[in-house]
Design an enzyme around this catalytic site. Structure first.
Site, mmCIF file in Angstrom:
data_model
loop_
_atom_site.group_PDB
_atom_site.id
_atom_site.type_symbol
_atom_site.label_atom_id
_atom_site.label_comp_id
_atom_site.label_asym_id
_atom_site.label_seq_id
_atom_site.Cartn_x
_atom_site.Cartn_y
_atom_site.Cartn_z
ATOM 1 N N ASP B 220 46.729 41.364 32.979
ATOM 2 C CA ASP B 220 45.651 41.052 33.196
ATOM 3 C C ASP B 220 44.725 40.617 32.306
ATOM 4 O O ASP B 220 44.147 41.429 31.381
ATOM 5 C CB ASP B 220 44.972 42.303 34.221
ATOM 6 N N HIS B 311 46.238 33.989 42.912
ATOM 7 C CA HIS B 311 45.096 34.523 42.211
ATOM 8 C C HIS B 311 45.099 33.243 41.048
ATOM 9 O O HIS B 311 43.974 32.885 40.702
ATOM 10 C CB HIS B 311 45.254 35.825 41.865
#
Lengths: 400, 400
Positions: B220, B311
């Site tokens: 991330d 995403h």
């Protein structure tokens, strides 16, 4: 009388070996010379991970983890002795994998299992386990829920429990991942009743192991017996019943600390409550942290230097018939909206909870000066089975 | 179009110098070669502590802290521009001491201030500050509360705030001690309205910096501009108004993650939602984490390899007119009784919150595949003043 004097010497069980012996850190005078593998930098070819195998569950004698979570679970209605055995086999497989940094069987987030996290898992049984058919005669002597003390303000949400998993690691990601896996695998057998998380800093600014401080700022844990010593072994490891040889008991007390009223004291008032100096943790009668207390010393006015109600006096072995415990704290904070509660998840290991811990607890409840700034809001007790060998499983000799 | 292409190049502000440049770690391709002082072992004569001085508040471009706490405070009724100036002088003195491991002035637990904790403090102003008399014309352009998105389920208890302190460190004891001091010193002027704590593991098993993973297990932050690059500077540092030159804005979004329904997906379903591989974080069209996305690649059946609602596609600069942000996540868990909530405290730094962040947020709200497993329950935005020089204080040019 020195702090190294403990209860009667007992047979020294086979110690879990170099992997654990090299990882100990404690309040003992010898600690500074030992490596704390859980806290030190990783050097080439080294690992922070402990072996999961041994005579004892390995986290107990190891360095305090930087982060830990405790989850208490209650057995579901149908969970009997056989079900508990199935769960222990599942958890053992999880523990062997996770402590090596490998995903547990069926791990849904396998990348969160990483080596060198110093991950440890400790499993325990609450008193109700020993009411299950086939297990009633296996209860360790003296093992029972603690009575409620006068100063206790116990909340059911932080108390009791049939099973315990205590997961520690260098990093919270490893802790929450392992906990999630262990709780998920327990779902057919047991469900969580409470969770407590905490942290401890057992590393000094220079990277060397230190005893660590609670959120009052006190050095906390100085009086501990040092892992690897006969005193430690006699304090911690149970001799029986047979299945429990090499096990221990764990008391978990959630102690809320009122930092606001504590901060209103002068430093000398704070030091008097404990009987130790805030700067070094040395007793008020000494100069270094591990100096023994001089419980008879008096000042120029004839007053005891270490007050009659000082925490360090009341918990000293010489005031407790030589009884000792091995304690590990976890600082915690918990927020309700913008309001913060601070405290300590107090963990005490001892061979015999009734014989060693309970008298000390009663003594502190009656008189400890610290009671003015602390309130115990949770209490639980667990029997911690011995360790397991490669190919074996947790509590196998009880449940197979 | 490469990931290194950002918005229009802007003047490169004096970078805070070697102390900060040596401490950066990020998702950028250059990160692996840089030292992450916040995570590395302390070697002789080295310190993990950053200088508190510089053109920018120093934590922003530094390695992500292992632990952080954010406290939002609301100004009390009588707190005006002059009061805010007094608070900033107090906080500056606290920050200078605490980041060096020294007790803050009036510290009630001075022993909890320790060096080498990599302690950093970042201070911000919420939108209401710029409604105070004397400050209305100082509001950075585009700085305003975010509108509520369609998927938001905002709770007041995690949203808004007039002031922010964001404290990061290697160890939670250092974090909670600094937060306690800063909140105590703010008491005459402001009171906490929410607190959020989190953790991040930006160190690999071999001790080298890594991007880190959220609790879904995803790498991330890969798409971040790398601190020390012109792209980073153009993305993060504001050019004006004059007092705000070298400042930035910070968006705080509390994103609850449904691990249970996420775990019901296959790994390839999980990877499709993000457009990246779980194992390495590489795009589904590449092999290494920092490979750029091939947004046009199609599989044998003619379907986009990186799905239209993935995403990583929707947040890619090429899909956002070159607009970028610099994000730092903090994993969090929060327990209500035995029930655990997991999620991410999402932090996004950008020079212009309306121009850079808001369009991206709107795009993700409309279509992001991850919306099925995530719910934003808190939202806040802060203007982060520039850094201060030795002898100066936070936001001095605004408040003196």
């Amino acid at each position: 009388m020195t702090e190294q004097t403990g209860p009667s010497r007992r047979r020294l069980f086979g110690y879990a070996g170099a992997a654990v012996a090299g990882a100990v850190v404690a309040g003992g005078a010898t600690a500074a010379g030992l490596r704390a593998e859980g806290n030190d930098p990783v050097e080439a070819g080294q690992t922070r991970d402990l072996t999961p195998y041994g005579d004892h569950q390995p986290a107990i004698a190891a360095a305090p983890p930087k982060h830990a979570e405790l989850v208490a679970l209650n057995l579901l209605g149908g969970s009997d002795r056989a079900a508990l055995g199935r769960l222990m086999r599942l958890w053992t497989a999880d523990i062997v994998a996770l402590t090596a940094g490998r995903p547990a069987p069926g791990d849904t987030a396998p990348e969160l299992a990483v080596p060198n996290a110093a991950l440890t898992v400790t499993v325990g049984f609450g008193p109700r386990v020993f009411t299950l058919p086939g297990l009633t005669t296996a209860k360790p002597p003296g093992f029972a829920e603690l009575p409620v003390m006068k100063h206790d303000r116990l909340q059911p949400g932080w108390s009791g429990g049939d099973l315990l998993v205590l997961v520690g690691a260098d990093d919270p990601v490893s802790v929450v991942h392992a906990v999630r896996r262990l709780v998920a695998d327990a779902a057919p057998f047991a469900e969580p009743t409470w969770r407590q998380s905490g942290f401890w800093n057992g590393t000094g600014p220079d990277g060397r192991p230190v005893t660590g401080r609670n959120l009052f700022g006190q050095v906390d844990g100085t009086g501990n017996p040092a892992p690897g010593t006969p005193d430690f072994d006699a304090t911690v490891w149970a001799e029986g019943p047979e299945w429990f040889r090499g096990g221990t008991t764990l008391v978990v007390r959630r102690i809320m600390m009122n930092l606001d009223t504590w901060d209103e004291l002068t430093r000398s008032e704070q030091e008097r409550a404990v009987g130790r100096k805030l700067s070094t943790g040395a007793p008020l009668t000494g100069t270094a942290e591990h100096d023994d207390l001089d419980l008879d010393a008096r000042d120029a006015d004839g007053r005891l230097v270490i007050a009659g109600n000082a925490h360090s006096r009341l918990s000293h072995p010489s005031e407790n018939d030589g009884r000792r415990i091995f304690r590990k704290g976890l600082n915690y904070v918990r927020d309700t909206g913008a309001v913060r509660e601070s405290g300590l998840v107090f963990l005490s290991y001892q061979a015999d909870v009734s014989g060693q811990f309970l008298p000390l607890l009663a003594r502190l409840d009656a008189a400890d000066a610290l009671n003015e700034w602390t309130t115990t809001i949770g209490s639980a007790v667990f029997a911690i089975p011995p360790g397991f060998r490669e190919g074996g499983w947790l509590a196998e000799s009880l449940l197979r």
